[in-house]
Design a protein around this motif. Sequence first.
Motif, PDB file in Angstrom:
ATOM      1  N   SER A 182       0.729  -1.232   0.153  1.00  0.00           N
ATOM      2  CA  SER A 182      -0.043  -0.015  -0.030  1.00  0.00           C
ATOM      3  C   SER A 182       0.810   1.348   0.095  1.00  0.00           C
ATOM      4  O   SER A 182       0.632   2.256  -0.734  1.00  0.00           O
ATOM      5  N   LEU A 183       1.778   1.318   0.922  1.00  0.00           N
ATOM      6  CA  LEU A 183       2.859   2.510   0.711  1.00  0.00           C
ATOM      7  C   LEU A 183       3.620   2.791  -0.461  1.00  0.00           C
ATOM      8  O   LEU A 183       3.505   3.864  -1.150  1.00  0.00           O
ATOM      9  N   ALA A 184       3.858   1.513  -1.348  1.00  0.00           N
ATOM     10  CA  ALA A 184       4.454   1.635  -2.493  1.00  0.00           C
ATOM     11  C   ALA A 184       3.399   2.282  -3.625  1.00  0.00           C
ATOM     12  O   ALA A 184       3.677   3.000  -4.279  1.00  0.00           O
ATOM     13  N   ARG A 185       2.089   1.745  -3.354  1.00  0.00           N
ATOM     14  CA  ARG A 185       1.131   2.241  -4.163  1.00  0.00           C
ATOM     15  C   ARG A 185       0.976   3.849  -4.134  1.00  0.00           C
ATOM     16  O   ARG A 185       0.662   4.571  -4.887  1.00  0.00           O
ATOM     17  N   VAL A 186       0.825   4.388  -2.798  1.00  0.00           N
ATOM     18  CA  VAL A 186       0.876   5.740  -2.423  1.00  0.00           C
ATOM     19  C   VAL A 186       1.902   6.447  -3.217  1.00  0.00           C
ATOM     20  O   VAL A 186       1.775   7.603  -3.601  1.00  0.00           O
ATOM     21  N   ALA A 187       3.058   6.094  -3.132  1.00  0.00           N
ATOM     22  CA  ALA A 187       4.194   6.562  -3.449  1.00  0.00           C
ATOM     23  C   ALA A 187       4.199   6.890  -4.970  1.00  0.00           C
ATOM     24  O   ALA A 187       4.523   7.882  -5.448  1.00  0.00           O
ATOM     25  N   ASP A 188       3.750   5.810  -5.523  1.00  0.00           N
ATOM     26  CA  ASP A 188       3.416   5.771  -7.007  1.00  0.00           C
ATOM     27  C   ASP A 188       2.278   6.770  -7.362  1.00  0.00           C
ATOM     28  O   ASP A 188       2.648   7.502  -8.296  1.00  0.00           O
ATOM     29  N   LEU A 189       1.466   6.825  -6.679  1.00  0.00           N
ATOM     30  CA  LEU A 189       0.383   7.656  -6.845  1.00  0.00           C
ATOM     31  C   LEU A 189       0.874   9.322  -6.651  1.00  0.00           C
ATOM     32  O   LEU A 189       0.381  10.052  -7.204  1.00  0.00           O
ATOM     33  N   ASN A 190       1.649   9.321  -5.750  1.00  0.00           N
ATOM     34  CA  ASN A 190       2.111  10.676  -5.435  1.00  0.00           C
ATOM     35  C   ASN A 190       2.886  11.309  -6.722  1.00  0.00           C
ATOM     36  O   ASN A 190       2.848  12.442  -7.266  1.00  0.00           O
ATOM     37  N   ARG A 191       3.806  10.434  -7.623  1.00  0.00           N
ATOM     38  CA  ARG A 191       4.517  10.579  -8.629  1.00  0.00           C
ATOM     39  C   ARG A 191       3.481  11.038  -9.592  1.00  0.00           C
ATOM     40  O   ARG A 191       3.662  12.020 -10.683  1.00  0.00           O
ATOM     41  N   LYS A 192       2.491  10.029 -10.254  1.00  0.00           N
ATOM     42  CA  LYS A 192       1.419  10.539 -11.269  1.00  0.00           C
ATOM     43  C   LYS A 192       0.789  11.595 -10.860  1.00  0.00           C
ATOM     44  O   LYS A 192       0.506  12.530 -11.890  1.00  0.00           O
ATOM     45  N   ILE A 193       0.339  12.022  -9.654  1.00  0.00           N
ATOM     46  CA  ILE A 193      -0.405  13.129  -9.313  1.00  0.00           C
ATOM     47  C   ILE A 193       0.496  14.506  -9.598  1.00  0.00           C
ATOM     48  O   ILE A 193      -0.113  15.476 -10.114  1.00  0.00           O
ATOM     49  N   ALA A 194       1.828  14.268  -9.365  1.00  0.00           N
ATOM     50  CA  ALA A 194       2.739  15.452  -9.611  1.00  0.00           C
ATOM     51  C   ALA A 194       2.845  15.716 -11.036  1.00  0.00           C
ATOM     52  O   ALA A 194       2.575  16.854 -11.680  1.00  0.00           O
ATOM     53  N   VAL A 195       2.838  14.501 -11.965  1.00  0.00           N
ATOM     54  CA  VAL A 195       2.979  14.629 -13.266  1.00  0.00           C
ATOM     55  C   VAL A 195       1.539  15.365 -13.838  1.00  0.00           C
ATOM     56  O   VAL A 195       1.411  16.260 -14.802  1.00  0.00           O
TER      57      VAL A 195
END
Length: 484
Positions: free
Chosen positions: A171-184
Amino acid sequence: MSIARALGNAISGLTATARGTEAVAANLANASTPGYARRDLVVSAQTAGGNAGGVRVDGVTRAVNASVLSESRLAEAARAEAATRLDFATRIEDAIGIAGNTGSLGSALSDFQTALASAASRPDDEIRLTQVVDKAAALASRLNAVADEIQAARTAADQAIATDVARLNTSLARVADLNRKIAVMEADGSDPSSLYDQRQGIISEISKIVPVQEVTRAAGAVALFTAEGAVLLDGATPTELSFTAAGQVTAGRTAGTELSMLIQNGAELTQSQMRLYAGGSLAANFAIRDELAPAAQELLDDLALDLHDRLADPAVDATITSASAGLFTDGGTRAGAADKTGLAGRIRVNDAVVESAGGEAWRLRAGLGASTSGEVGDSSLLVAMSEALENAAAAAAGTGFSGKASLAERLASVESQMSTARVNAQSEATIRNSQADTITSRLTADGVDSDAEMQKLLQYEQAYAANARVIQAIQTMMDQILEI
């Protein structure tokens, strides 16, 4: 106002109503979707050369009450912890059973005492002596079964910890990935609302494992910390958590030496550092494995030792010594307070009276250490055994019991403590459920209201009709101009 400007104003109005109806449709379609936040269309007056020029769509916002959402996550963590503790307490109470019910520990003790009294009245009856052996074996078997259930609960908690840690890492890895996608998407000027929803749902699931606090960072990213301050995610890479499951947990295995603690970034946490992860199902499973179950095992071991000592007393059976095993043994040998951990799981009937093991039931009459069957009418040993169980004896050294009590009273004390633990866990779970439900209701009140959304839809319909009429009027005017 010129025709061109009027047409531009009407078209901007149609565009705004189209975006508005899309937001309403999305709200109604996802009203029950976990993590979904209500969409609100943000519009403002469009200006052209200092004059009003229609409607400008500023964007679509997510309606989230951050403080209530944070409270909800903490409440869900408390609910999960209370539920996990209640499941354990109920499991152990059910294993011991309700006194008097068939299959309960109390019923097994009562049957054993009844068989002893029956054999004392007819010590010459081999069938009655055999029944005493059978009931003693059934009592030992019930103690074994309850002890096995306690260790099974510890094993299940140990495995649940491993599962929780794996889910937490994913779940933490997914949140980190979503952080990157949201920033883009934020950088591109796109609408990342759906990604925000996904992230909110994932964080809410994390909060059931360990209570989390969310902190907003730049470019739409978030950092996650436990309620006690441990860093879970702050940056591109989440904290690495690991845990080594024991496989099979047995009595006597302790945390930190034979059982793994939580490992954070390669370093195993100490018992005091584990408070950083207090709350949620993770903490509850650690508590079951390392505190609640061992405490229940100790109570049961104390009871098993009391049973053993009462019938291994040379004052009761003169044919044995203070070093000899009595009617009940610790895996075939005499039990002692120094090695009582896990005794309830090892206690057995002495092979000397078990026919299938080469023993003789008459030793219940003549003595465990007797070489001959003696007088068939002698009931003194059977009576002494029965009295030893019924007498108010002082608590054995090294046990948690105090004062004087019969074995039945000791068992009643154990049953009472287990029942009290379950009642307390039930009360705590009820309180936590009520709190979580109340906060969830507040969170839902800020969510999608279908009635309000339908009212918005009617307003958009009216706005659409008004703008369409303007365009129709412009069309009529243009037709008339062209006919001149």
